[in-house]
Scaffold this active site. Structure first.
Site, PDB file in Angstrom:
ATOM      1  N   GLU A 201       0.821  -1.210   0.000  1.00 22.33           N
ATOM      2  CA  GLU A 201       0.000   0.000   0.000  1.00 22.33           C
ATOM      3  C   GLU A 201       0.858   1.266   0.000  1.00 22.33           C
ATOM      4  OE1 GLU A 201      -3.092   0.395  -0.557  1.00 22.33           O
ATOM      5  OE2 GLU A 201      -3.453  -1.760  -0.690  1.00 22.33           O
TER       6      GLU A 201
ATOM      7  N   CYS B  34     -25.263   4.006 -13.323  1.00 23.79           N
ATOM      8  CA  CYS B  34     -24.217   5.031 -13.287  1.00 23.79           C
ATOM      9  C   CYS B  34     -24.767   6.367 -13.790  1.00 23.79           C
ATOM     10  CB  CYS B  34     -23.028   4.592 -14.142  1.00 23.79           C
ATOM     11  SG  CYS B  34     -21.721   5.831 -14.251  1.00 23.79           S
TER      12      CYS B  34
ATOM     13  N   CYS C 299     -19.726  -2.602 -18.520  1.00 24.81           N
ATOM     14  CA  CYS C 299     -19.681  -2.276 -17.088  1.00 24.81           C
ATOM     15  C   CYS C 299     -20.894  -2.842 -16.365  1.00 24.81           C
ATOM     16  CB  CYS C 299     -19.631  -0.760 -16.903  1.00 24.81           C
ATOM     17  SG  CYS C 299     -19.670  -0.273 -15.172  1.00 24.81           S
TER      18      CYS C 299
ATOM     19  N   CYS D 173     -13.196   1.065 -15.161  1.00 22.89           N
ATOM     20  CA  CYS D 173     -13.630   2.461 -15.046  1.00 22.89           C
ATOM     21  C   CYS D 173     -12.398   3.359 -15.035  1.00 22.89           C
ATOM     22  CB  CYS D 173     -14.460   2.664 -13.779  1.00 22.89           C
ATOM     23  SG  CYS D 173     -15.380   4.229 -13.746  1.00 22.89           S
TER      24      CYS D 173
ATOM     25  N   CYS E  87     -17.515   1.331 -20.582  1.00 20.60           N
ATOM     26  CA  CYS E  87     -18.904   1.426 -20.108  1.00 20.60           C
ATOM     27  C   CYS E  87     -19.782   0.321 -20.700  1.00 20.60           C
ATOM     28  CB  CYS E  87     -19.484   2.791 -20.449  1.00 20.60           C
ATOM     29  SG  CYS E  87     -18.627   4.167 -19.649  1.00 20.60           S
TER      30      CYS E  87
END
Length: 389
Positions: free
Chosen positions: A77, A248, A242, A232, A239
């Site tokens: 991370e 959305c 998606c 995305c 899209c």
DNA sequence: AATCCGGGGAG
DNA sequence: CTCCCAGGATT
């Protein structure tokens, strides 16, 4: 303990000298009710849909996933802050080979840590990582604390990184809000405004809280990251395939290209220009043809100069009149893509051109009525129009 | 709220 | 070339 399928267990830990955290027992329900609009059933389903997508298209081969220990999750991370996966993997492998656990890191010389970081950039991350490892050795029995506030108290760990560690290392229900999640949430919920703005960010954190699923918290965190990184995406999101396309807001309203709102650019450089509105005795205006290159190339415009000195010199070379009688009109601002131009108009009456330059092909007297038929720059047209009114 | 840190990838 | 990226610390 590092198995991502491990069900969530009681997470109160031993050293409880501090008073109990003020967190209510069911924070998610409360936030959910507070959030307005948008349809709760659709919103609740988002995690389910993304987890289903993740099962088919997610990334399961990242080095820090095998094995997924708190130390490895933490290290990944930190490395992934502002750095892409493809760059991090090599550094991660090298680092983990040299310093395989938190104790090794805590006892390593700082020079070794920095050497392992060399090339990754943002070297404060390495120093913070090292310092945090030493703090863990001192105050947390040599382990990362399984507690949001304790994690955030460590150098280099903010709220989002702490959430990623809690969810991925232990399956705890902590939201994240990195660049991927911000982008996805701005689009799915149609959030306006640059996500870096505090008021927008606050709203996004709130939404991220409401989306937390009941189970599979480690997968949920990874699913959001994978979804933002591979589907995305910032440019050309997929899209058409998606799983959220029917809910959305950005997709439905055709605003995919506008959301999230870009960071406000730095103030464009400001330039000044002085334009002369020269009128002769018959009320005609003097136009000047611009050079064939640069802005407004070859367009008819007004005589333009950088400053008043230059304007006066030009005026006295070309025209017969009293420059001191020029009257300044209100300035007009015009924006270009790469700079802003403040036009300062000066109105001045003359008898006519000096005899020697009367046939200059780049100068031309024009009646007011003719102006509309000539290709003038927009701000110049506006200027002359206002003058006529 | 603005700035800094930094190298690399994408368009 | 510019903009952005699995952010956080500092001012």
């Amino acid at each position: 303990m590092n198995n991502r399928k491990t069900p969530r267990t009681s997470r109160r830990h031993e050293h409880s000298e501090e008073p109990a955290l003020p967190l209510p027992e069911k924070p998610r329900k409360q936030v959910l009710h507070r959030a307005q609009g948008d349809g709760e059933s659709a919103r609740r389903d988002i995690a389910g849909r993304l987890l289903a997508w993740f099962d088919r298209h997610g990334r399961f081969d990242l080095p820090w996933q095998h094995p997924r220990t708190p130390y490895r999750v933490w290290l990944s991370e930190i490395m992934l802050q502002q750095t892409q996966v493809s760059v991090v993997t090599g550094y991660f492998d090298r680092f983990i080979k040299a310093l395989p656990d938190l104790s090794a890191l805590a006892h390593a010389p700082q020079d070794d840590v920095l050497a392992l970081w060399s090339g990754l950039g943002y070297y404060a991350r390495a120093r913070n990582l090292h310092a945090a490892a030493k703090l863990c050795a001192e105050h947390h029995d040599g382990d990362l604390p399984r507690d949001l506030d304790a994690l955030v108290a460590l150098p280099g760990i903010g709220r989002s990184t702490a959430g990623a560690i809690l969810s991925q290392a232990w399956g705890d229900p902590a939201p994240i809000l990195d660049g991927n999640v911000k982008r996805v949430l701005c689009r799915v919920f149609g959030i306006d405004g640059w996500p870096g703005m505090p008021v927008v960010e606050k709203r996004l954190w709130s939404i991220a809280e409401t989306l937390l699923p009941q189970t599979r918290l480690a997968d949920w965190t990874q699913a959001q990251m994978d979804f933002g990184a591979t589907l995305c995406t910032r440019a050309n999101p997929a899209c058409a395939i998606c799983p959220l396309q029917d809910v959305c807001v950005a997709r439905i309203e055709g605003r995919i290209g506008e959301l999230p709102a870009p960071k406000p650019g730095k103030a464009l450089p400001q330039r000044e220009a002085l334009m002369l509105i020269v009128e002769d005795a018959d009320g005609r205006v003097l136009l000047w043809r611009r050079p064939p290159t640069g802005v407004w190339a070859s367009l008819w415009s007004l005589p333009q100069h950088e400053d008043i000195i230059e304007a006066q010199a030009w005026f006295e070379r070309h025209l017969d009149g009293d420059f001191a009688a020029a009257r300044a009109l209100p300035a007009l601002d015009h924006g270009f893509s790469h700079y802003r131009l403040r036009i300062q108009p000066h109105l001045i009456a003359v008898n006519g051109p000096r005899a020697a330059i009367g046939d200059n092909p780049d100068l031309r007297w024009v009646d007011r009525a003719e102006l509309t038929a000539i290709g003038l720059p927009a701000p110049v047209r506006k200027l002359l129009q206002e003058l006529t009114e």
